[in-house]
Design a protein around this motif. Structure first.
Motif, PDB file in Angstrom:
ATOM      1  N   GLY A  36      34.647  43.767  46.960  1.00 42.81           N
ATOM      2  CA  GLY A  36      35.789  43.667  46.045  1.00 42.81           C
ATOM      3  C   GLY A  36      35.997  45.032  45.398  1.00 42.81           C
ATOM      4  O   GLY A  36      35.525  46.052  45.907  1.00 42.81           O
ATOM      5  N   GLY A  39      32.514  46.801  44.548  1.00 45.39           N
ATOM      6  CA  GLY A  39      31.747  47.272  45.700  1.00 45.39           C
ATOM      7  C   GLY A  39      32.473  48.363  46.474  1.00 45.39           C
ATOM      8  O   GLY A  39      31.865  49.368  46.880  1.00 45.39           O
ATOM      9  N   GLU A  57      29.491  42.016  53.136  1.00 44.80           N
ATOM     10  CA  GLU A  57      30.426  41.073  52.517  1.00 44.80           C
ATOM     11  C   GLU A  57      30.330  39.729  53.244  1.00 44.80           C
ATOM     12  O   GLU A  57      30.510  39.657  54.453  1.00 44.80           O
ATOM     13  CB  GLU A  57      31.863  41.646  52.586  1.00 44.80           C
ATOM     14  N   ALA A  58      30.051  38.687  52.468  1.00 41.39           N
ATOM     15  CA  ALA A  58      29.853  37.358  53.064  1.00 41.39           C
ATOM     16  C   ALA A  58      31.119  36.858  53.763  1.00 41.39           C
ATOM     17  O   ALA A  58      31.043  36.120  54.757  1.00 41.39           O
ATOM     18  CB  ALA A  58      29.442  36.367  51.980  1.00 41.39           C
ATOM     19  N   GLY A  64      37.076  37.824  47.442  1.00 41.99           N
ATOM     20  CA  GLY A  64      36.742  37.259  46.130  1.00 41.99           C
ATOM     21  C   GLY A  64      37.891  37.414  45.148  1.00 41.99           C
ATOM     22  O   GLY A  64      39.069  37.426  45.520  1.00 41.99           O
ATOM     23  N   CYS A 207      26.484  37.635  55.097  1.00 48.71           N
ATOM     24  CA  CYS A 207      26.014  37.125  53.810  1.00 48.71           C
ATOM     25  C   CYS A 207      24.563  37.561  53.576  1.00 48.71           C
ATOM     26  O   CYS A 207      23.693  37.297  54.420  1.00 48.71           O
ATOM     27  CB  CYS A 207      26.107  35.591  53.822  1.00 48.71           C
ATOM     28  N   ALA A 239      27.418  43.769  43.703  1.00 49.71           N
ATOM     29  CA  ALA A 239      28.814  43.794  43.233  1.00 49.71           C
ATOM     30  C   ALA A 239      29.458  42.450  43.578  1.00 49.71           C
ATOM     31  O   ALA A 239      30.504  42.396  44.218  1.00 49.71           O
ATOM     32  CB  ALA A 239      29.562  44.949  43.897  1.00 49.71           C
ATOM     33  N   SER A 241      29.975  39.734  41.302  1.00 50.15           N
ATOM     34  CA  SER A 241      30.784  39.116  40.229  1.00 50.15           C
ATOM     35  C   SER A 241      30.620  37.608  40.105  1.00 50.15           C
ATOM     36  O   SER A 241      29.504  37.100  40.092  1.00 50.15           O
ATOM     37  CB  SER A 241      32.253  39.439  40.468  1.00 50.15           C
ATOM     38  N   ILE A 262      46.445  30.113  39.742  1.00 44.97           N
ATOM     39  CA  ILE A 262      47.736  30.812  39.692  1.00 44.97           C
ATOM     40  C   ILE A 262      48.766  30.051  40.532  1.00 44.97           C
ATOM     41  O   ILE A 262      48.438  29.566  41.619  1.00 44.97           O
ATOM     42  CB  ILE A 262      47.599  32.249  40.242  1.00 44.97           C
ATOM     43  N   TYR A 292      48.503  33.399  31.379  1.00 45.36           N
ATOM     44  CA  TYR A 292      48.907  34.792  31.613  1.00 45.36           C
ATOM     45  C   TYR A 292      49.949  34.778  32.727  1.00 45.36           C
ATOM     46  O   TYR A 292      49.840  33.974  33.655  1.00 45.36           O
ATOM     47  CB  TYR A 292      47.710  35.690  31.914  1.00 45.36           C
ATOM     48  N   THR A 347      37.412  32.798  41.100  1.00 38.94           N
ATOM     49  CA  THR A 347      36.320  32.652  40.144  1.00 38.94           C
ATOM     50  C   THR A 347      36.103  33.933  39.346  1.00 38.94           C
ATOM     51  O   THR A 347      35.942  35.009  39.913  1.00 38.94           O
ATOM     52  CB  THR A 347      35.027  32.248  40.887  1.00 38.94           C
ATOM     53  N   ASP A 349      33.938  36.087  36.383  1.00 42.22           N
ATOM     54  CA  ASP A 349      32.529  36.217  36.002  1.00 42.22           C
ATOM     55  C   ASP A 349      32.431  36.511  34.511  1.00 42.22           C
ATOM     56  O   ASP A 349      32.847  37.554  34.046  1.00 42.22           O
ATOM     57  CB  ASP A 349      31.841  37.322  36.811  1.00 42.22           C
ATOM     58  N   HIS A 373      39.038  40.828  32.846  1.00 38.37           N
ATOM     59  CA  HIS A 373      39.576  42.187  32.661  1.00 38.37           C
ATOM     60  C   HIS A 373      38.975  43.101  33.725  1.00 38.37           C
ATOM     61  O   HIS A 373      38.506  44.192  33.408  1.00 38.37           O
ATOM     62  CB  HIS A 373      39.210  42.727  31.279  1.00 38.37           C
TER      63      HIS A 373
HETATM   64  C1  LIG Z   1      42.531  33.931  39.315  1.00 37.21           C
HETATM   65  C2  LIG Z   1      42.035  35.224  38.727  1.00 37.21           C
HETATM   66  C3  LIG Z   1      42.918  36.010  37.984  1.00 37.21           C
HETATM   67  C4  LIG Z   1      42.494  37.221  37.432  1.00 37.21           C
HETATM   68  N1  LIG Z   1      43.404  38.027  36.821  1.00 37.21           N
HETATM   69  C5  LIG Z   1      43.028  39.261  36.380  1.00 37.21           C
HETATM   70  C6  LIG Z   1      43.984  40.161  35.881  1.00 37.21           C
HETATM   71  O1  LIG Z   1      45.184  39.894  35.871  1.00 37.21           O
HETATM   72  N2  LIG Z   1      43.539  41.353  35.400  1.00 37.21           N
HETATM   73  C7  LIG Z   1      42.227  41.721  35.453  1.00 37.21           C
HETATM   74  O2  LIG Z   1      41.880  42.818  35.012  1.00 37.21           O
HETATM   75  N3  LIG Z   1      41.289  40.892  36.003  1.00 37.21           N
HETATM   76  C8  LIG Z   1      41.669  39.693  36.483  1.00 37.21           C
HETATM   77  N4  LIG Z   1      40.743  38.875  37.079  1.00 37.21           N
HETATM   78  C9  LIG Z   1      39.358  39.347  37.210  1.00 37.21           C
HETATM   79  C10 LIG Z   1      39.206  40.324  38.378  1.00 37.21           C
HETATM   80  O3  LIG Z   1      39.890  39.859  39.506  1.00 37.21           O
HETATM   81  C11 LIG Z   1      37.722  40.484  38.705  1.00 37.21           C
HETATM   82  O4  LIG Z   1      37.032  40.858  37.529  1.00 37.21           O
HETATM   83  C12 LIG Z   1      37.459  41.529  39.765  1.00 37.21           C
HETATM   84  O5  LIG Z   1      38.229  41.286  40.902  1.00 37.21           O
HETATM   85  C13 LIG Z   1      35.983  41.542  40.132  1.00 37.21           C
HETATM   86  O6  LIG Z   1      35.835  42.348  41.256  1.00 37.21           O
HETATM   87  P1  LIG Z   1      34.440  42.396  41.989  1.00 37.21           P
HETATM   88  O7  LIG Z   1      34.560  43.377  43.103  1.00 37.21           O
HETATM   89  O8  LIG Z   1      33.367  42.677  40.993  1.00 37.21           O
HETATM   90  O9  LIG Z   1      34.184  40.926  42.528  1.00 37.21           O
HETATM   91  P2  LIG Z   1      34.908  40.068  43.654  1.00 37.21           P
HETATM   92  O10 LIG Z   1      36.239  40.619  44.009  1.00 37.21           O
HETATM   93  O11 LIG Z   1      34.847  38.650  43.233  1.00 37.21           O
HETATM   94  O12 LIG Z   1      34.004  40.305  44.913  1.00 37.21           O
HETATM   95  C14 LIG Z   1      32.697  39.786  45.038  1.00 37.21           C
HETATM   96  C15 LIG Z   1      32.403  39.644  46.526  1.00 37.21           C
HETATM   97  O13 LIG Z   1      31.009  39.427  46.701  1.00 37.21           O
HETATM   98  C16 LIG Z   1      30.855  38.676  47.877  1.00 37.21           C
HETATM   99  N5  LIG Z   1      29.506  38.097  47.889  1.00 37.21           N
HETATM  100  C17 LIG Z   1      28.964  37.238  46.985  1.00 37.21           C
HETATM  101  N6  LIG Z   1      27.689  36.938  47.348  1.00 37.21           N
HETATM  102  C18 LIG Z   1      27.418  37.634  48.494  1.00 37.21           C
HETATM  103  C19 LIG Z   1      26.286  37.731  49.340  1.00 37.21           C
HETATM  104  N7  LIG Z   1      25.137  37.066  49.082  1.00 37.21           N
HETATM  105  N8  LIG Z   1      26.363  38.515  50.462  1.00 37.21           N
HETATM  106  C20 LIG Z   1      27.491  39.202  50.725  1.00 37.21           C
HETATM  107  N9  LIG Z   1      28.609  39.138  49.943  1.00 37.21           N
HETATM  108  C21 LIG Z   1      28.582  38.370  48.842  1.00 37.21           C
HETATM  109  C22 LIG Z   1      31.960  37.645  47.778  1.00 37.21           C
HETATM  110  O14 LIG Z   1      32.264  37.100  49.053  1.00 37.21           O
HETATM  111  C23 LIG Z   1      33.103  38.453  47.174  1.00 37.21           C
HETATM  112  O15 LIG Z   1      34.020  38.914  48.159  1.00 37.21           O
HETATM  113  C24 LIG Z   1      41.145  37.652  37.610  1.00 37.21           C
HETATM  114  C25 LIG Z   1      40.263  36.858  38.349  1.00 37.21           C
HETATM  115  C26 LIG Z   1      40.703  35.657  38.901  1.00 37.21           C
HETATM  116  C27 LIG Z   1      39.742  34.826  39.693  1.00 37.21           C
END
Ligand SMILES: Cc1cc2nc3c(=O)[nH]c(=O)nc-3n(C[C@H](O)[C@H](O)[C@H](O)COP(=O)(O)OP(=O)(O)OC[C@H]3O[C@@H](n4cnc5c(N)ncnc54)[C@H](O)[C@@H]3O)c2cc1C
Length: 432
Positions: A36, A39, A57-58, A64, A207, A239, A241, A262, A292, A347, A349, A373
């Motif tokens: 995401g 990462g 990435e799973a 995600g 995964c 990474a 979340s 949404i 929102y 989802t 976090d 955020h």
């Molecule tokens: C519906 C929704 C609306 C939102 N709106 C906003 C917004 O408008 N503004 C804002 O700032 N934030 C918003 N957020 C929050 C924001 O989207 C997240 O904080 C951000 O995308 C997190 O990014 P990330 O890369 O940390 O995690 P993610 O994008 O969730 O990525 C995590 C990844 O880890 C992978 N993973 C998990 N476990 C494993 C494993 N064991 N092995 C391999 N891969 C694995 C998953 O498959 C996933 O793809 C929103 C979130 C949601 C769900």
């Protein structure tokens, strides 16, 4: 068009495809778990610094929260300025707020450097007050933010609110012109492509199931067992979340996964879209159980909220479509006849203190806890942690703050208390 249970943003994006047959690297400098914003931003920077990076990435790139969110690139943190100052003191809070502003600049710079076509625009955000008492609080908040962080917010009284939003239900608003909007699926796809161009190897449908310490040729490191074989790396960056799972149990116990949902309407006529949001702001209301919403670049109303607290499933998504449509019509009665075309969920976090956290846990690096955020902050944390892993010491005000677990340790990663929490926040919205 019938209602589609599908992420609208993904229908507008071309996510890079990776070679499903490609064997895992036998060894790498860093394994990044999760593709995401966090990462991929880390992987891009690590690869640019010459590290050999395997992104595991799973599912698929951006699967995600990163492709599913509202695309609101917001200033500030989930908690208010006074609360932050009372917990972390003035100096650290100022660094935290500065980081929230720097994180938006960071997204803008990456979009520009990597020419990511994702409709990034500094359109500003609008918070709208659901009660008179909430509006009364805006002036105090704006005053604290100006004094402590030298950052200007604009208060919009109810009598002038029509210049910001085509709704009469709110008691006033507060605008921050620094915030931005983008198309998150296009952004995460572009970030993935940029990481790959920089030299990171991305392995989808991989995964991570188990992580064990293993020293090889005298070098300490980690053996990762995945659904597609094993790999050995010197460092691990988690990474994952809201999707943090069993492979990293210590982190899982500190993260509460909360569902957010949404809907988007059909494409609206230009005049109708301008009436709903004359300045095309990213909008959210002042409740705990908040809505929102915003226009998409092709003029759909995107309307979102925590219609159910549980992480997304077919059932919660279907129920959410109707709950959100009713919410949207309460705000915008003029959308009564607009067709809802897409519904999806994702989802979030949350840490128990509703703060972002970064650092090391059990010897592995991590950055999590964006609490809705995350578009800007996840990108920024990925970048900072990449610099940290390669030996730099960037200022990261979210590193080293206490990272609480559940009270009394009553949590193993299965959020049984979410319905209670949801009811509690609804109650708070009713009384405060
Ligand atoms: C519906 C929704 C609306 C939102 N709106 C906003 C917004 O408008 N503004 C804002 O700032 N934030 C918003 N957020 C929050 C924001 O989207 C997240 O904080 C951000 O995308 C997190 O990014 P990330 O890369 O940390 O995690 P993610 O994008 O969730 O990525 C995590 C990844 O880890 C992978 N993973 C998990 N476990 C494993 C494993 N064991 N092995 C391999 N891969 C694995 C998953 O498959 C996933 O793809 C929103 C979130 C949601 C769900």
């Amino acid at each position: 068009m019938a209602l589609r249970e599908e992420n609208y943003w993904l229908t507008t994006a071309e996510v890079p495809k990776t070679d499903a047959e490609r064997a895992l690297l036998e060894t790498a400098d860093v394994a990044v778990i999760g593709a995401g914003f966090t990462g991929l931003s880390a992987a891009r920077m690590l690869a640019k610094k010459g590290a050999k990076v395997a992104v595991l990435e799973a599912e698929t790139i951006g699967w995600g929260a990163s492709s599913r969110n509202g695309g609101m690139v917001l200033t500030g943190l989930k908690l208010g300025a006074n609360k932050l100052i009372s917990v972390y003191g003035r100096e650290r809070t100022q660094r935290m707020y500065a980081a929230s502003l720097a994180s938006i600049d960071c997204v803008e710079r990456i979009v520009c450097e990597e020419t990511i076509d994702c409709n990034f625009s500094r359109c500003g955000h609008l918070e709208v007050a659901c009660k008179q008492t909430h509006f009364n609080g805006y002036a105090r908040q704006a005053e604290v933010i100006a004094r402590e962080f030298n950052h200007e917010l604009k208060i919009v009284p109810r009598s002038e609110l029509r210049s910001e939003i085509g709704s009469d239900i709110y008691y006033g608003g507060m605008v921050d012109e620094t915030s931005a909007g983008l198309n998150p699926a296009r952004y995460v796809a572009g970030l993935g492509a940029a990481a790959i161009r920089a030299g990171a190897c991305v392995f989808e449908k991989t995964c991570v199931q188990k992580i064990e310490h293993e020293t090889r040729q005298g070098a300490p490191g980690w053996k990762l067992t995945t659904s597609r074989g094993a790999t050995w790396v010197r460092d691990v960056f988690i990474a994952t979340s809201g999707y943090t799972g069993r492979a990293t149990p210590a982190l899982r116990r500190k993260i509460i996964p909360i569902g957010s949902y949404i809907i988007t309407t059909e494409v609206l006529a230009d005049a109708r879209a301008r009436e709903l949001s004359p300045r095309n702001r990213m909008i959210y209301d002042s409740k705990n159980y908040l809505y929102y919403y915003r226009l998409t670049p092709d003029n759909r109303m995107l309307f979102a909220g925590r219609a159910a607290f549980f992480p997304e499933s077919g059932d919660t998504i279907r129920k959410s479509a109707e709950i959100l449509r009713r919410g949207m019509i309460d705000v915008y009665p003029q959308l009564r006849d607009a067709r809802v075309e897409f519904v999806w969920g994702g989802t979030l976090d949350f840490a128990f203190d509703i703060m972002p956290h970064a650092g090391q846990i059990d010897g592995m690096y991590y950055a999590v806890g964006y609490a809705g955020h995350g578009v800007a902050m996840a990108t920024y944390q990925g970048l900072l942690m990449a610099r940290r892993i390669t030996g730099e010491k960037p200022d990261n005000p979210f590193e080293g703050i206490p990272f609480p677990g559940a009270p009394l340790g009553l949590y193993n990663g299965n959020p049984w208390f979410l319905p209670l929490a949801g009811a509690y926040y609804k109650f708070l919205d009713w009384v405060s």
